[in-house]
Design a protein around this motif. Structure first.
Motif, PDB file in Angstrom:
ATOM      1  N   SER A 109     -29.492  40.692  74.608  1.00 30.00           N
ATOM      2  CA  SER A 109     -28.619  40.471  73.455  1.00 30.00           C
ATOM      3  C   SER A 109     -27.157  40.757  73.796  1.00 30.00           C
ATOM      4  N   LEU A 110     -26.909  41.792  74.586  1.00 24.97           N
ATOM      5  CA  LEU A 110     -25.533  42.101  74.996  1.00 24.97           C
ATOM      6  C   LEU A 110     -24.946  40.969  75.833  1.00 24.97           C
ATOM      7  N   SER A 111     -25.766  40.393  76.694  1.00 30.43           N
ATOM      8  CA  SER A 111     -25.295  39.247  77.490  1.00 30.43           C
ATOM      9  C   SER A 111     -24.978  38.058  76.600  1.00 30.43           C
ATOM     10  N   ALA A 112     -25.850  37.770  75.632  1.00 31.25           N
ATOM     11  CA  ALA A 112     -25.607  36.655  74.713  1.00 31.25           C
ATOM     12  C   ALA A 112     -24.332  36.896  73.904  1.00 31.25           C
ATOM     13  N   PHE A 113     -24.157  38.112  73.440  1.00 31.66           N
ATOM     14  CA  PHE A 113     -22.969  38.474  72.672  1.00 31.66           C
ATOM     15  C   PHE A 113     -21.709  38.303  73.515  1.00 31.66           C
ATOM     16  N   GLN A 114     -21.732  38.827  74.728  1.00 34.23           N
ATOM     17  CA  GLN A 114     -20.571  38.740  75.617  1.00 34.23           C
ATOM     18  C   GLN A 114     -20.242  37.291  75.965  1.00 34.23           C
ATOM     19  N   LEU A 115     -21.249  36.512  76.247  1.00 32.84           N
ATOM     20  CA  LEU A 115     -21.019  35.104  76.580  1.00 32.84           C
ATOM     21  C   LEU A 115     -20.465  34.333  75.391  1.00 32.84           C
ATOM     22  N   ALA A 116     -20.895  34.675  74.183  1.00 32.07           N
ATOM     23  CA  ALA A 116     -20.342  34.042  72.982  1.00 32.07           C
ATOM     24  C   ALA A 116     -18.866  34.385  72.833  1.00 32.07           C
ATOM     25  N   LEU A 117     -18.509  35.640  73.092  1.00 28.05           N
ATOM     26  CA  LEU A 117     -17.100  36.036  73.008  1.00 28.05           C
ATOM     27  C   LEU A 117     -16.259  35.293  74.037  1.00 28.05           C
ATOM     28  N   MET A 118     -16.787  35.157  75.240  1.00 33.19           N
ATOM     29  CA  MET A 118     -16.035  34.456  76.281  1.00 33.19           C
ATOM     30  C   MET A 118     -15.918  32.966  75.956  1.00 33.19           C
ATOM     31  N   ALA A 119     -16.962  32.395  75.382  1.00 30.86           N
ATOM     32  CA  ALA A 119     -16.892  30.993  74.974  1.00 30.86           C
ATOM     33  C   ALA A 119     -15.855  30.817  73.868  1.00 30.86           C
ATOM     34  N   TRP A 120     -15.786  31.781  72.949  1.00 28.09           N
ATOM     35  CA  TRP A 120     -14.802  31.731  71.871  1.00 28.09           C
ATOM     36  C   TRP A 120     -13.378  31.740  72.428  1.00 28.09           C
ATOM     37  N   ALA A 121     -13.149  32.519  73.463  1.00 28.44           N
ATOM     38  CA  ALA A 121     -11.804  32.632  74.043  1.00 28.44           C
ATOM     39  C   ALA A 121     -11.294  31.290  74.555  1.00 28.44           C
ATOM     40  N   ASP A 122     -12.202  30.437  75.012  1.00 30.25           N
ATOM     41  CA  ASP A 122     -11.794  29.155  75.591  1.00 30.25           C
ATOM     42  C   ASP A 122     -12.235  27.940  74.775  1.00 30.25           C
ATOM     43  N   ASP A 123     -12.743  28.167  73.577  1.00 36.06           N
ATOM     44  CA  ASP A 123     -13.316  27.081  72.783  1.00 36.06           C
ATOM     45  C   ASP A 123     -12.243  26.107  72.298  1.00 36.06           C
ATOM     46  N   VAL A 124     -12.295  24.878  72.777  1.00 40.80           N
ATOM     47  CA  VAL A 124     -11.308  23.878  72.377  1.00 40.80           C
ATOM     48  C   VAL A 124     -11.559  23.390  70.946  1.00 40.80           C
ATOM     49  N   GLN A 125     -12.769  23.580  70.448  1.00 42.48           N
ATOM     50  CA  GLN A 125     -13.092  23.190  69.078  1.00 42.48           C
ATOM     51  C   GLN A 125     -12.632  24.249  68.068  1.00 42.48           C
ATOM     52  N   GLU A 126     -12.203  25.386  68.592  1.00 44.10           N
ATOM     53  CA  GLU A 126     -11.723  26.499  67.777  1.00 44.10           C
ATOM     54  C   GLU A 126     -12.734  26.941  66.729  1.00 44.10           C
ATOM     55  N   ARG A 127     -14.000  27.039  67.168  1.00 35.59           N
ATOM     56  CA  ARG A 127     -15.022  27.595  66.286  1.00 35.59           C
ATOM     57  C   ARG A 127     -14.799  29.100  66.160  1.00 35.59           C
ATOM     58  N   THR A 128     -15.389  29.689  65.163  1.00 32.98           N
ATOM     59  CA  THR A 128     -15.262  31.129  64.966  1.00 32.98           C
ATOM     60  C   THR A 128     -16.188  31.867  65.918  1.00 32.98           C
ATOM     61  N   ILE A 129     -15.915  33.142  66.083  1.00 37.48           N
ATOM     62  CA  ILE A 129     -16.808  33.975  66.896  1.00 37.48           C
ATOM     63  C   ILE A 129     -18.219  33.940  66.315  1.00 37.48           C
ATOM     64  N   LEU A 130     -18.324  34.021  65.007  1.00 35.24           N
ATOM     65  CA  LEU A 130     -19.650  34.020  64.373  1.00 35.24           C
ATOM     66  C   LEU A 130     -20.416  32.737  64.665  1.00 35.24           C
ATOM     67  N   GLU A 131     -19.724  31.613  64.646  1.00 32.94           N
ATOM     68  CA  GLU A 131     -20.397  30.351  64.966  1.00 32.94           C
ATOM     69  C   GLU A 131     -20.947  30.370  66.385  1.00 32.94           C
ATOM     70  N   LEU A 132     -20.179  30.908  67.309  1.00 28.26           N
ATOM     71  CA  LEU A 132     -20.626  30.928  68.707  1.00 28.26           C
ATOM     72  C   LEU A 132     -21.697  31.988  68.947  1.00 28.26           C
ATOM     73  N   ILE A 133     -21.658  33.077  68.198  1.00 28.19           N
ATOM     74  CA  ILE A 133     -22.751  34.055  68.278  1.00 28.19           C
ATOM     75  C   ILE A 133     -24.038  33.405  67.762  1.00 28.19           C
ATOM     76  N   ASP A 134     -23.931  32.632  66.690  1.00 33.74           N
ATOM     77  CA  ASP A 134     -25.107  31.912  66.178  1.00 33.74           C
ATOM     78  C   ASP A 134     -25.674  30.982  67.240  1.00 33.74           C
ATOM     79  N   VAL A 135     -24.798  30.282  67.949  1.00 30.56           N
ATOM     80  CA  VAL A 135     -25.247  29.391  69.023  1.00 30.56           C
ATOM     81  C   VAL A 135     -25.938  30.193  70.122  1.00 30.56           C
ATOM     82  N   ALA A 136     -25.320  31.305  70.524  1.00 32.23           N
ATOM     83  CA  ALA A 136     -25.865  32.114  71.626  1.00 32.23           C
ATOM     84  C   ALA A 136     -27.242  32.682  71.302  1.00 32.23           C
ATOM     85  N   PHE A 137     -27.467  33.023  70.053  1.00 33.78           N
ATOM     86  CA  PHE A 137     -28.746  33.622  69.668  1.00 33.78           C
ATOM     87  C   PHE A 137     -29.741  32.603  69.126  1.00 33.78           C
TER      88      PHE A 137
END
Length: 145
Positions: A109-137
């Motif tokens: 879960s920590l890996s999924a969370f961290q990867l979601a945060l890193m994806a958020w940092a570079d997300d060209v679609q400008e999704r929210t952190i919560l959206e990317l956490i939902d994707v990761a999990f």
């Protein structure tokens, strides 16, 4: 810089360190019969909703991803979080080897969370952190491979 922070790594990671107890508190609030990954997902999401998400947070995540000493310090932070979360998860597991299984679930879960945060940092679609956490999990919770 060192007036307020012991190291340059603490300047980037330090503000996020206090989130470990917040995640732990949120996990404890989750229903005991809820699937573990859903509970961890919910705990991270609840913690994230408490804080603002500014452009400097994106910059900090990009810096963390590109700096070995920051990645190492972030790993240390996650080990502290794992020490808080693993016993809570172990108590909710049935069957044998619950400490090992809990550790695997928390680290995953920590890996999924961290990867979601890193994806958020570079997300060209400008999704929210919560959206990317939902994707990761999402795959964990759907039982998909």
């Amino acid at each position: 810089m060192h007036r307020y922070f012991a190291t340059k790594e603490d300047m980037v990671i330090g503000p996020f360190e206090t989130n470990g107890p917040r995640v732990s508190d949120e996990l404890i609030k989750r229903p005991a019969d809820e699937p573990i990954m859903q509970s961890l997902h919910g705990a991270y999401a609840a913690m994230i909703t408490r804080g603002p998400h500014r452009s400097r947070d994106r910059a900090a995540m990009r810096l963390l991803a590109s700096t070995p000493s920051l990645r190492a310090r972030n790993t240390e932070k996650h080990m502290v979080w794992a020490e808080l979360l693993t016993p809570i998860v172990a108590e909710r597991l049935e069957g044998s080897d619950s400490p090992l299984r809990a550790s695997v679930l928390v680290q995953t879960s920590l890996s999924a969370f961290q990867l979601a945060l890193m994806a958020w940092a570079d997300d060209v679609q400008e999704r929210t952190i919560l959206e990317l956490i939902d994707v990761a999990f999402g795959d964990f919770e759907a039982g998909r491979n």
